[in-house]
Design a protein around this motif. Sequence first.
Motif, PDB file in Angstrom:
ATOM      1  N   VAL A  97     -35.420 -39.906  48.869  1.00  0.00           N
ATOM      2  CA  VAL A  97     -34.375 -39.515  50.137  1.00  0.00           C
ATOM      3  C   VAL A  97     -32.806 -39.243  49.658  1.00  0.00           C
ATOM      4  O   VAL A  97     -32.243 -39.737  49.460  1.00  0.00           O
ATOM      5  N   ASN A  98     -32.914 -37.793  49.007  1.00  0.00           N
ATOM      6  CA  ASN A  98     -31.815 -37.370  48.461  1.00  0.00           C
ATOM      7  C   ASN A  98     -31.220 -35.899  48.844  1.00  0.00           C
ATOM      8  O   ASN A  98     -30.809 -35.084  47.925  1.00  0.00           O
ATOM      9  N   LYS A  99     -31.441 -35.770  50.219  1.00  0.00           N
ATOM     10  CA  LYS A  99     -31.195 -34.316  50.594  1.00  0.00           C
ATOM     11  C   LYS A  99     -29.519 -34.217  50.744  1.00  0.00           C
ATOM     12  O   LYS A  99     -29.051 -33.126  50.692  1.00  0.00           O
ATOM     13  N   LEU A 100     -28.897 -35.560  51.066  1.00  0.00           N
ATOM     14  CA  LEU A 100     -27.511 -35.429  51.084  1.00  0.00           C
ATOM     15  C   LEU A 100     -26.882 -35.491  49.408  1.00  0.00           C
ATOM     16  O   LEU A 100     -26.943 -36.847  49.092  1.00  0.00           O
ATOM     17  N   ARG A 101     -26.238 -34.595  48.911  1.00  0.00           N
ATOM     18  CA  ARG A 101     -25.746 -34.698  47.560  1.00  0.00           C
ATOM     19  C   ARG A 101     -24.840 -33.787  47.237  1.00  0.00           C
ATOM     20  O   ARG A 101     -24.753 -32.744  48.162  1.00  0.00           O
ATOM     21  N   ASP A 102     -23.986 -33.923  46.199  1.00  0.00           N
ATOM     22  CA  ASP A 102     -22.945 -33.061  45.827  1.00  0.00           C
ATOM     23  C   ASP A 102     -23.540 -31.858  45.331  1.00  0.00           C
ATOM     24  O   ASP A 102     -24.609 -31.639  44.704  1.00  0.00           O
ATOM     25  N   GLN A 103     -23.209 -30.723  46.119  1.00  0.00           N
ATOM     26  CA  GLN A 103     -23.842 -29.298  45.933  1.00  0.00           C
ATOM     27  C   GLN A 103     -23.744 -28.841  44.611  1.00  0.00           C
ATOM     28  O   GLN A 103     -24.368 -28.128  43.850  1.00  0.00           O
ATOM     29  N   ASN A 104     -22.547 -29.289  43.748  1.00  0.00           N
ATOM     30  CA  ASN A 104     -22.080 -28.731  42.459  1.00  0.00           C
ATOM     31  C   ASN A 104     -22.941 -29.244  41.235  1.00  0.00           C
ATOM     32  O   ASN A 104     -23.163 -28.825  40.322  1.00  0.00           O
ATOM     33  N   SER A 105     -23.345 -30.557  41.544  1.00  0.00           N
ATOM     34  CA  SER A 105     -24.279 -31.488  40.502  1.00  0.00           C
ATOM     35  C   SER A 105     -25.595 -30.836  40.508  1.00  0.00           C
ATOM     36  O   SER A 105     -26.045 -30.904  41.442  1.00  0.00           O
ATOM     37  N   LYS A 106     -25.896 -30.608  39.372  1.00  0.00           N
ATOM     38  CA  LYS A 106     -27.379 -29.941  39.297  1.00  0.00           C
ATOM     39  C   LYS A 106     -28.223 -31.126  38.779  1.00  0.00           C
ATOM     40  O   LYS A 106     -27.943 -32.058  37.947  1.00  0.00           O
TER      41      LYS A 106
ATOM     42  N   ALA B 285     -12.429 -34.182  45.567  1.00  0.00           N
ATOM     43  CA  ALA B 285     -12.225 -33.345  46.960  1.00  0.00           C
ATOM     44  C   ALA B 285     -12.049 -31.895  46.444  1.00  0.00           C
ATOM     45  O   ALA B 285     -12.380 -31.059  46.901  1.00  0.00           O
ATOM     46  N   MET B 286     -11.362 -31.654  45.396  1.00  0.00           N
ATOM     47  CA  MET B 286     -11.317 -30.313  44.570  1.00  0.00           C
ATOM     48  C   MET B 286     -12.458 -29.501  44.664  1.00  0.00           C
ATOM     49  O   MET B 286     -12.474 -28.145  44.827  1.00  0.00           O
ATOM     50  N   ARG B 287     -13.543 -30.048  44.283  1.00  0.00           N
ATOM     51  CA  ARG B 287     -14.677 -29.296  43.984  1.00  0.00           C
ATOM     52  C   ARG B 287     -15.679 -29.194  45.089  1.00  0.00           C
ATOM     53  O   ARG B 287     -16.897 -28.789  45.088  1.00  0.00           O
ATOM     54  N   GLN B 288     -15.477 -29.784  46.357  1.00  0.00           N
ATOM     55  CA  GLN B 288     -16.319 -29.707  47.328  1.00  0.00           C
ATOM     56  C   GLN B 288     -16.278 -28.298  48.254  1.00  0.00           C
ATOM     57  O   GLN B 288     -15.131 -28.051  48.502  1.00  0.00           O
ATOM     58  N   LYS B 289     -17.382 -27.934  48.520  1.00  0.00           N
ATOM     59  CA  LYS B 289     -17.549 -26.879  49.294  1.00  0.00           C
ATOM     60  C   LYS B 289     -17.765 -26.714  50.751  1.00  0.00           C
ATOM     61  O   LYS B 289     -17.430 -26.098  51.577  1.00  0.00           O
ATOM     62  N   ASN B 290     -18.493 -28.096  51.151  1.00  0.00           N
ATOM     63  CA  ASN B 290     -18.897 -28.295  52.566  1.00  0.00           C
ATOM     64  C   ASN B 290     -17.504 -29.017  53.036  1.00  0.00           C
ATOM     65  O   ASN B 290     -17.074 -30.111  52.360  1.00  0.00           O
ATOM     66  N   LEU B 291     -16.975 -28.469  54.195  1.00  0.00           N
ATOM     67  CA  LEU B 291     -16.034 -29.208  54.668  1.00  0.00           C
ATOM     68  C   LEU B 291     -15.785 -30.650  55.091  1.00  0.00           C
ATOM     69  O   LEU B 291     -14.777 -31.415  55.152  1.00  0.00           O
ATOM     70  N   LYS B 292     -17.021 -31.009  55.554  1.00  0.00           N
ATOM     71  CA  LYS B 292     -17.165 -32.470  55.996  1.00  0.00           C
ATOM     72  C   LYS B 292     -17.056 -33.275  54.621  1.00  0.00           C
ATOM     73  O   LYS B 292     -16.531 -34.494  54.723  1.00  0.00           O
ATOM     74  N   ARG B 293     -17.629 -32.884  53.359  1.00  0.00           N
ATOM     75  CA  ARG B 293     -17.593 -33.732  52.260  1.00  0.00           C
ATOM     76  C   ARG B 293     -16.224 -33.640  51.829  1.00  0.00           C
ATOM     77  O   ARG B 293     -15.661 -34.547  51.262  1.00  0.00           O
ATOM     78  N   PHE B 294     -15.617 -32.341  51.862  1.00  0.00           N
ATOM     79  CA  PHE B 294     -14.171 -32.335  51.457  1.00  0.00           C
ATOM     80  C   PHE B 294     -13.150 -33.319  52.284  1.00  0.00           C
ATOM     81  O   PHE B 294     -12.426 -34.052  51.786  1.00  0.00           O
ATOM     82  N   LEU B 295     -13.534 -33.308  53.694  1.00  0.00           N
ATOM     83  CA  LEU B 295     -12.826 -34.362  54.372  1.00  0.00           C
ATOM     84  C   LEU B 295     -13.056 -35.695  54.032  1.00  0.00           C
ATOM     85  O   LEU B 295     -12.166 -36.462  54.150  1.00  0.00           O
TER      86      LEU B 295
END
Lengths: 106, 473
Positions: A97-106, B285-295
């Motif tokens: 269950v991991n659809k929500l994650r940091d998009q930058n981390s691969k 916060a600097m590296r977030q592109k999605n605004l909800k994650r950013f907030l």
Amino acid sequence: MLTIPIETQILFAGILFFLGLIGLLVRRNMIFMLMSIEIMLNSAGLVFIIAGNHWKQPDGQVMFIFILTVAAVEVAIGLALILQVYHHYKTLDADAVNKLRDQNSK
Amino acid sequence: MGLEQYLLMRHELVLTLITLIILIAELCIKGDNSRKIRPFAIILFFIATVVGFLPLGEGSLFGGMFQTNGMILIMKNVLNIGVLIIFIQSYTWLGNEENKIKVSEFFLLMLSTLIGMDFMISSGDFLMFYIGLELATIPIASLAAYERTKTKSAEAGIKLILSSALSSGIMLYGISMLYGTTGSIYFSEVAKSLHSSNLQTLAFIFFFSGMAFKISIVPFHLWTADVYEGAPISVTSYLSVISKGAAVFIFVIMLFTVFRAMTAMWQDVLYITSVLTMTIGNLFAMRQKNLKRFLAFSSISQAGFIFLGMIGGNELGMTSVVYFMLIYIFSNLGAFGVVSAIANRTGKENRDDYDGLYLTNPKLSLLMMIALFSLAGIPPVAGFFGKFFLFTAAAKGGFYMLVLIGVLNTIISLYYYLLVVKAMFINKSETPIQYFKSDGYTRLGLIICFAGIVFTGLFSFVFEYIRVYAFGV
């Protein structure tokens, strides 16, 4: 009458608490994770009963009854949400269950 | 002493009444009841908010389990204002086809969490505190999973319930140790018997970990970004201002009353976690592109700043925490309001999508800019004064180094807030978000936020009002 020293009682509750915590961290099945949290809550309740017995007050037991009630509520909502997750993911594995994650981390 | 003594719990009684009225109204209204329920609930809650400002005496009920005073009254009013804005902002979103059948559930769950928070803030013993806390937490998990058809929403719900259940388990274990060592669950009795023994220190650490989960303090913040992203925006803004606010309020009350004897110890804990929270929240916060994650990460770092107000342990600190929370509610809800208005219309929530927004939607981007400036703490807007008082409170307690770190972190935070402003005002885009006209309720919600940011910043009597009302000085 045989009385168990209070240190042993507290130690027992402490072991129970950390068993629950370890179970939560090690287990990947969400139902077992929920059960582990229940064990933690119950160990806290056990300490309340031990302390209430030690101070000769009813407060500890009152607390325990409320903890039981709230834990039941938590399980009810938790199981409903697990059902919801199963509906979407077709698995109970917490790692899947991991659809929500940091998009930058691969 | 007759029945009128129960008027001390006026906030809770009024909220319970409203909850019941909405429940019954849903049963009575035939057909498409979503159109009628929404304005009905908002008007009812508006009345409750106004009633909340009527003066109320001090006192305690049920043998000391429930207590209230001027400060607690103001805290409840601050929460009420925030919830009112969220109700207004979520009006449009609740009108969507898929949400129509469960509109009243949204209001019922929100209001019951608010009742829980009010009881939690007013609690005079650990039993009331625990029940209030759970009532404030559990319904939010089901609200996070409100959008049944969306996978992310379900995931946010399960993540929230598991982490909050874990945190309340840890906290409960701490409370049980406190009871074991002091022999009472009443705040006043516990405060008398605390003397920083090893077991009591351990109990405080457990208790603090539980609270830190709720306020999303580093290293207990890992659930925050995921849940904020997955949950519907109205619920996210609720989590980020109201839940966090209520937890901050009860935490500051408990630090100043129950754990007064352990001040030296909790100052160390707060010092370390506050530095960690500000820095790590900012860096992520600097590296977030999605605004909800950013907030989400921005709200984590704001929580670190709030600790600056608590750490001094003085009266000014408590006032400035409440004042900062009020400003934070307006600015964060302003930012979330813009994000939600755009997401409702276009479904876009990434920073890149906001390129060139000023050319197409100038009013929205101006409001977003003011809200972000207020979060960052740039002088003309309210956020500056909020941060200023927090820093003053910490400096008064002698924590000059911490204030310096706080100021440095404010500068770092400017960078990422300005990234969003730059995207809106300077960046050019081939496909900007088209011009759209928001409906009345969205606009009303945004105007309230805008007025709040300007008003609380320009008029110093808001701070004085909190101070005078709370401490009578």
